[in-house]
Design a protein around this motif. Structure first.
Motif, PDB file in Angstrom:
ATOM      1  N   THR A 207      90.729  46.362  72.104  1.00 32.69           N
ATOM      2  CA  THR A 207      91.126  46.850  72.535  1.00 32.69           C
ATOM      3  C   THR A 207      90.457  47.907  73.418  1.00 32.69           C
ATOM      4  O   THR A 207      90.958  49.289  73.115  1.00 32.69           O
ATOM      5  CB  THR A 207      93.116  46.855  72.840  1.00 32.69           C
ATOM      6  OG1 THR A 207      93.331  45.272  72.326  1.00 32.69           O
ATOM      7  CG2 THR A 207      93.641  46.554  74.468  1.00 32.69           C
ATOM      8  N   THR A 217      90.888  43.226  76.229  1.00 32.04           N
ATOM      9  CA  THR A 217      91.088  42.924  74.722  1.00 32.04           C
ATOM     10  C   THR A 217      89.769  41.760  74.761  1.00 32.04           C
ATOM     11  O   THR A 217      89.695  40.892  74.990  1.00 32.04           O
ATOM     12  CB  THR A 217      92.094  42.353  74.180  1.00 32.04           C
ATOM     13  OG1 THR A 217      93.539  43.343  74.657  1.00 32.04           O
ATOM     14  CG2 THR A 217      92.381  42.376  72.705  1.00 32.04           C
ATOM     15  N   ASP A 271      98.465  42.050  72.356  1.00 33.91           N
ATOM     16  CA  ASP A 271      99.077  42.743  70.942  1.00 33.91           C
ATOM     17  C   ASP A 271      98.533  41.158  70.201  1.00 33.91           C
ATOM     18  O   ASP A 271      98.185  40.153  70.377  1.00 33.91           O
ATOM     19  CB  ASP A 271     100.882  42.639  71.014  1.00 33.91           C
ATOM     20  CG  ASP A 271     100.977  41.179  71.105  1.00 33.91           C
ATOM     21  OD1 ASP A 271     100.406  40.231  71.299  1.00 33.91           O
ATOM     22  OD2 ASP A 271     102.893  41.073  71.547  1.00 33.91           O
ATOM     23  N   ARG A 272      99.009  41.194  68.688  1.00 34.06           N
ATOM     24  CA  ARG A 272      97.782  41.435  67.650  1.00 34.06           C
ATOM     25  C   ARG A 272      98.548  39.916  67.552  1.00 34.06           C
ATOM     26  O   ARG A 272      97.647  38.927  67.689  1.00 34.06           O
ATOM     27  CB  ARG A 272      98.450  41.626  66.043  1.00 34.06           C
ATOM     28  CG  ARG A 272      98.304  41.185  65.064  1.00 34.06           C
ATOM     29  CD  ARG A 272      98.473  41.886  63.675  1.00 34.06           C
ATOM     30  NE  ARG A 272      97.570  43.132  64.010  1.00 34.06           N
ATOM     31  CZ  ARG A 272      98.105  44.029  62.900  1.00 34.06           C
ATOM     32  NH1 ARG A 272      99.161  44.138  62.805  1.00 34.06           N
ATOM     33  NH2 ARG A 272      97.448  44.807  62.712  1.00 34.06           N
ATOM     34  N   ASP A 273      99.814  38.885  67.695  1.00 38.25           N
ATOM     35  CA  ASP A 273     100.014  38.240  67.812  1.00 38.25           C
ATOM     36  C   ASP A 273      99.318  37.082  69.483  1.00 38.25           C
ATOM     37  O   ASP A 273      99.121  36.123  68.940  1.00 38.25           O
ATOM     38  CB  ASP A 273     101.612  38.205  68.589  1.00 38.25           C
ATOM     39  CG  ASP A 273     102.139  38.218  67.807  1.00 38.25           C
ATOM     40  OD1 ASP A 273     101.423  38.476  65.995  1.00 38.25           O
ATOM     41  OD2 ASP A 273     104.220  38.340  67.287  1.00 38.25           O
TER      42      ASP A 273
END
Length: 283
Positions: A207, A217, A271-273
């Protein structure tokens, strides 16, 4: 081989998301090879860098290896065991030799990996495709088959396999990102350059903020057997599917090495999710 080839343009719908330079007129020391630049998000943020002052031979997104049977097809200085980085007259070229397909969302062509004397080290067929995957996100697919000559194997090496200590196992499918400030990197269970570099996670997300201020990202997938992630965020932003991270890779005589690399290019700092959810769209 044709000369002065027009760059291929990859479109998602009516939006140009990447330009593919086929035969750049570069000094041999910069590792001439086809490369993708600029690559953009659907919102227009540029996410690749080419010919940066810190490493002029970093060319957007490309395939490149520093040691191919002793030929430097990466560019820059060569890492020599017990000596360090040294300028040598060992630079080859990865040359476009023929077009197979050109359409708005796809491009395919043939290439030769050659040493400084013009000897063919490897032949390659490469396919690129761009497609939408979600609102604000598209996917680059890059498939490649590298084939060795019938009469000799081809050894792929890196500075690490030639003696450099600090995890510098770069060489393979390399993406030099464009970032204003330091980029962040994570996998499904780790974060940061030091823990991610050298890992074999199924996917990896970077990112950053583009030169115009847009957040983006990149989610990478496609490690093959024996491949590792080479990652830099402190010195520069870059991600590589590294073929020879800590030991040489060998293409046997008459044999082939297949690669399937996928990069989801998304607007925004995900975000990661969300990154994990996007990578599930990668077959």
């Amino acid at each position: 081989m044709s000369g002065a080839q027009e760059p291929a343009r990859l479109l998602v719908g009516e939006t140009e998301v990447a330009r593919y330079v086929l035969d750049p007129a570069l000094d041999a020391r910069h590792g001439p090879r086809p490369y993708l630049h600029p690559v953009r998000t659907l919102g227009g943020t540029v996410v690749t860098d080419a010919l940066p002052a810190d490493h002029v031979w970093h060319l957007g997104a490309s395939l490149a290896v520093q040691d191919v049977n002793g030929a430097n097809l990466w560019g820059g200085r060569t890492y020599v065991r017990d000596v360090g980085y040294t300028w040598r007259d060992d630079h080859g070229v990865i040359a476009h030799t023929g077009e197979v397909e050109r359409s708005p969302g796809r491009y395919a062509h043939d290439l030769q990996w050659r040493d400084r004397a013009g000897q063919v080290l490897l032949t390659e067929r490469r396919w690129l495709a761009a497609s939408a995957v979600a609102p604000g996100a598209w996917r680059l697919d890059l498939d490649t088959v590298l084939t060795a000559p019938a009469d000799r194997e081809v050894r792929l090496g890196s500075p690490a396999t030639n003696g450099r200590p600090d995890g510098a196992g770069y060489g393979g499918f390399f993406w030099r990102a464009a970032a204003d400030g330091e980029a962040a990197v994570c996998t499904g269970d780790a974060a940061g350059e030091e823990t991610v570099n050298g890992s074999a996670a199924p996917w990896l997300a970077l990112t950053g903020t583009g030169p115009g201020g847009g957040a983006y990202t990149l989610v990478f997938a496609g490690l093959g057997r024996g491949d590792r992630w080479f990652v830099r965020t402190g010195m520069y932003p870059g991600v590589c599917v590294a073929f020879a991270f800590d030991r040489p890779a060998v293409v046997p005589a008459g044999g082939s090495r297949h690669g399937r690399y996928r990069v989801v290019v998304a607007d925004g700092a995900l975000d990661r999710d969300r990154a994990a959810a996007l990578v599930q769209t990668v077959p």
